[in-house]
Write a protein that holds these residues in place. Structure first.
Motif, PDB file in Angstrom:
ATOM      1  N   LYS A  86       0.828  -1.200   0.000  1.00 20.96           N
ATOM      2  CA  LYS A  86       0.000   0.000   0.000  1.00 20.96           C
ATOM      3  C   LYS A  86       0.870   1.261   0.000  1.00 20.96           C
ATOM      4  N   VAL A  87       1.879   1.269   0.869  1.00 23.33           N
ATOM      5  CA  VAL A  87       2.783   2.421   0.948  1.00 23.33           C
ATOM      6  C   VAL A  87       3.582   2.566  -0.344  1.00 23.33           C
ATOM      7  N   ALA A  88       4.101   1.430  -0.849  1.00 20.80           N
ATOM      8  CA  ALA A  88       4.921   1.478  -2.059  1.00 20.80           C
ATOM      9  C   ALA A  88       4.109   1.941  -3.266  1.00 20.80           C
ATOM     10  N   THR A  89       2.900   1.397  -3.400  1.00 20.04           N
ATOM     11  CA  THR A  89       2.054   1.761  -4.541  1.00 20.04           C
ATOM     12  C   THR A  89       1.659   3.236  -4.484  1.00 20.04           C
ATOM     13  N   THR A  90       1.255   3.680  -3.283  1.00 19.82           N
ATOM     14  CA  THR A  90       0.862   5.089  -3.122  1.00 19.82           C
ATOM     15  C   THR A  90       2.045   6.007  -3.384  1.00 19.82           C
ATOM     16  N   GLY A  91       3.207   5.671  -2.821  1.00 19.32           N
ATOM     17  CA  GLY A  91       4.394   6.493  -3.013  1.00 19.32           C
ATOM     18  C   GLY A  91       4.811   6.546  -4.474  1.00 19.32           C
ATOM     19  N   GLU A  92       4.801   5.374  -5.126  1.00 21.67           N
ATOM     20  CA  GLU A  92       5.181   5.335  -6.543  1.00 21.67           C
ATOM     21  C   GLU A  92       4.225   6.167  -7.395  1.00 21.67           C
ATOM     22  N   THR A  93       2.926   6.000  -7.149  1.00 19.63           N
ATOM     23  CA  THR A  93       1.922   6.727  -7.941  1.00 19.63           C
ATOM     24  C   THR A  93       2.050   8.233  -7.768  1.00 19.63           C
ATOM     25  N   LYS A  94       2.163   8.665  -6.515  1.00 22.62           N
ATOM     26  CA  LYS A  94       2.260  10.107  -6.243  1.00 22.62           C
ATOM     27  C   LYS A  94       3.529  10.699  -6.832  1.00 22.62           C
ATOM     28  N   TYR A  95       4.627   9.975  -6.692  1.00 23.15           N
ATOM     29  CA  TYR A  95       5.905  10.493  -7.180  1.00 23.15           C
ATOM     30  C   TYR A  95       5.917  10.579  -8.705  1.00 23.15           C
ATOM     31  N   VAL A  96       5.411   9.531  -9.353  1.00 22.91           N
ATOM     32  CA  VAL A  96       5.336   9.534 -10.823  1.00 22.91           C
ATOM     33  C   VAL A  96       4.426  10.663 -11.296  1.00 22.91           C
ATOM     34  N   THR A  97       3.274  10.819 -10.627  1.00 20.91           N
ATOM     35  CA  THR A  97       2.335  11.887 -11.003  1.00 20.91           C
ATOM     36  C   THR A  97       2.988  13.256 -10.868  1.00 20.91           C
TER      37      THR A  97
END
Length: 550
Positions: A224-235
């Motif tokens: 959950k943390v990794a997916t959220t962090g990856e998505t936000k950072y990429v965005t």
């Protein structure tokens, strides 16, 4: 001492003197690049208008001189920035660790994850940004110089260019706001990630026995943390990228206008259009550099704020330093503790008030059920927890609550959750004769060798590592040894040896006093004083009444 640390923690991140020197080099480097493009422009302009006045050999000398200045200034600048960035990287880490070493134990536990995030993520962001600061500054100088030159070529074209560039900057700035917010959110997720990582690392044995624990932690928390962090950072980075592309499209549109329409609209001569376009194409590089560096600078700004906040918090909770009192009470005869009281908070577990007397060379055992407050009591007498109330008397002399740090140097503990260092740290002169004596006494000969103060290995069983930890505190030569369930990890043979032989040897030969938490009731008769901890209260037990246990 506290004031010194506070001043250091608030000192400038980048030293002013090197920054001025590197800024001058950046200006020279930027202007040499600008000089190069100016010479090229001059040659093109003269070729188009057929007004060549300088022999080509003179231009060759100009080119050579410009290239040499650019190379030398750029090399010095790059080398200096690399050294400066590494100095910043390690200075930040050293500053934070200095504050950690001076922070109270209990408070420090609240900041563990934040400290890990700072020493890894934040420091990298700031040091990476510091590498780019001079490039950023150099690009700004080059952009300014190009704009001045463009004004010299054509004020009308400069006006159009300024409007387009300003529009691109505005779009970039507006879109960057939401990106900056997401970068801050990603930084907060880093702290959560470290918490989860520590739970996996510290719970490795439990996870190894029950793999479902690790799977659940990974699937339900880490993912959950990794997916959220990856998505936000990429965005966030995509928004920066889209803004950059929009700015470049505007830039290409500007060049198209100049080449196709400026002659008709502004009656611009062809030589001016070519020179102006050439400068614009050259200018695109520094502008793209600035736009690329801005996200890095924003990440660094977020990290820098977090780091400064952490440093300020650690400086505020810094414990008082009493180095001058080291060894002040080393030759004590008796220690009396009066009305010691500590609570974890309102309506939470508390210990005390506790009254406790101990004489030199006395052996005191403390027993009681789990959760009764034994370890908390030990942490209070070691001053790891700040007392709510209490005072101590050494040889009848009062040591008030606010000065209890003075008596911390009386104690040398081995905790139940001890850490075995790889050397005899904190001991000025290691007595190797004593080391060999202790290795023999604790039956560690052949298992551990000592060379230059370092242990040949710490890869030992828990019981053996506890023996090495006890050897270490004996070498510290403090009068009171504090042991928290020390014998719990020893085999039956060595446990028996510890209670019947080693304790007596330590007290007699080393002039030590021992306070030990223990559940080994069959050995209670080896103590001079037996205390029971129950519901946070300490009561003396008559050993003779427990004769049936032994």
């Amino acid at each position: 001492m506290k004031n010194n640390v506070s001043e250091n923690s608030n000192s400038q991140l980048i030293p002013l003197k090197p920054l001025i020197g590197y800024s001058l080099l950046a200006i020279i480097s930027g202007l040499s690049g600008f000089a190069f493009i100016t010479i090229i422009n001059k040659i093109i302009s003269n070729s188009i208008t057929a007004t060549e006045t300088q022999p080509m050999q003179n231009y060759l000398y100009m080119f050579a001189g410009t290239i040499v200045i650019f190379f030398v200034s750029r090399r010095w600048l790059a080398g200096g920035v690399i050294k400066l960035s590494q100095k910043i990287y390690w200075d930040i880490r050293k500053d934070v660790i200095k504050l950690i070493l001076k922070a109270p134990y209990r408070k420090l536990q609240e900041y563990k994850e934040e400290v890990y995030a700072t020493l890894t993520t934040d420091v990298n962001h700031v040091s990476n940004a510091s590498l780019m600061v001079i490039t950023f500054f150099s690009s700004i100088i080059l952009i300014a110089a190009c704009l001045v030159y463009m004004a010299f070529l054509s004020l009308k074209l400069l006006g159009v260019s300024t409007v387009v560039i300003a529009l691109g900057v505005l779009i970039y700035a507006l879109r960057s706001k939401s990106s900056n917010t997401q970068i801050k959110e990603v930084r907060e997720l880093e702290k959560t990630f470290i918490t989860i990582f520590n739970s996996i690392l510290n719970g490795a044995k439990e996870i190894n026995i029950n793999a479902d624990k690790g799977t659940q932690i990974y699937d339900q928390r880490l993912m959950k943390v990794a997916t959220t962090g990856e998505t936000k950072y990429v965005t966030a980075l995509l928004k920066y990228l889209n803004s950059e592309i929009i700015s470049q499209i505007l830039f290409y549109g500007l060049i198209t206008f100049i080449l196709v329409f400026s002659g008709t609209v502004f009656q611009t001569p062809i030589a001016t259009k070519v020179s102006f376009t050439f400068v614009l194409l050259y200018l695109m590089g520094p502008i793209v550099s600035v736009m690329t560096i801005i996200p890095v600078m924003n990440r660094a700004t977020v990290s820098l704020k977090k780091m400064n906040k952490l440093k300020e918090d650690l400086a505020k909770i810094e414990k008082p330093q009493n180095v001058s009192h080291k060894g002040q009470y080393k030759d004590f005869s008796d220690l009396k503790i009066r009305n010691y009281a500590f609570s974890f908070g309102e309506n939470q577990f508390s210990v005390g008030p506790i009254n406790f007397d101990i004489k030199r060379n006395e052996v005191v055992f403390i027993y009681g059920g789990n959760g009764e407050g034994k370890t908390t009591f030990i942490n209070t007498i070691l001053n790891l927890y700040n007392l709510d109330n209490g005072e101590a008397y050494i040889d009848g002399k009062l040591v008030p609550l606010k000065e209890l740090e003075k008596i911390k140097n009386l104690f040398a503990p081995v905790f139940s959750d001890f850490y075995l260092f790889d050397a005899f740290y904190g001991i000025a002169d290691v007595d190797y004769d004593k080391v060999n004596k202790y290795l023999k006494l604790f039956e560690l000969e052949g298992k551990v060798q000592i060379k230059d103060g370092y242990f040949s290995t710490t890869n030992l069983s828990t019981g053996q590592r506890k023996r090495m930890a006890l050897i270490n505190v004996l070498l510290e030569d403090r009068p009171i040894i504090v042991l928290d369930e020390w014998a719990a990890d020893q085999d039956p043979y060595f446990r028996h040896k510890f209670y019947t032989e080693i304790i007596a040897t330590i007290v007699r030969d080393e002039d030590k006093t021992i306070i030990a938490i223990t559940h080994d009731d069959r050995y209670y008769n080896t103590a001079d004083t037996l205390l029971k901890m129950e519901y946070g209260k300490l009561e003396k037990t008559n050993i003779s009444e427990l004769a049936e246990i032994f």
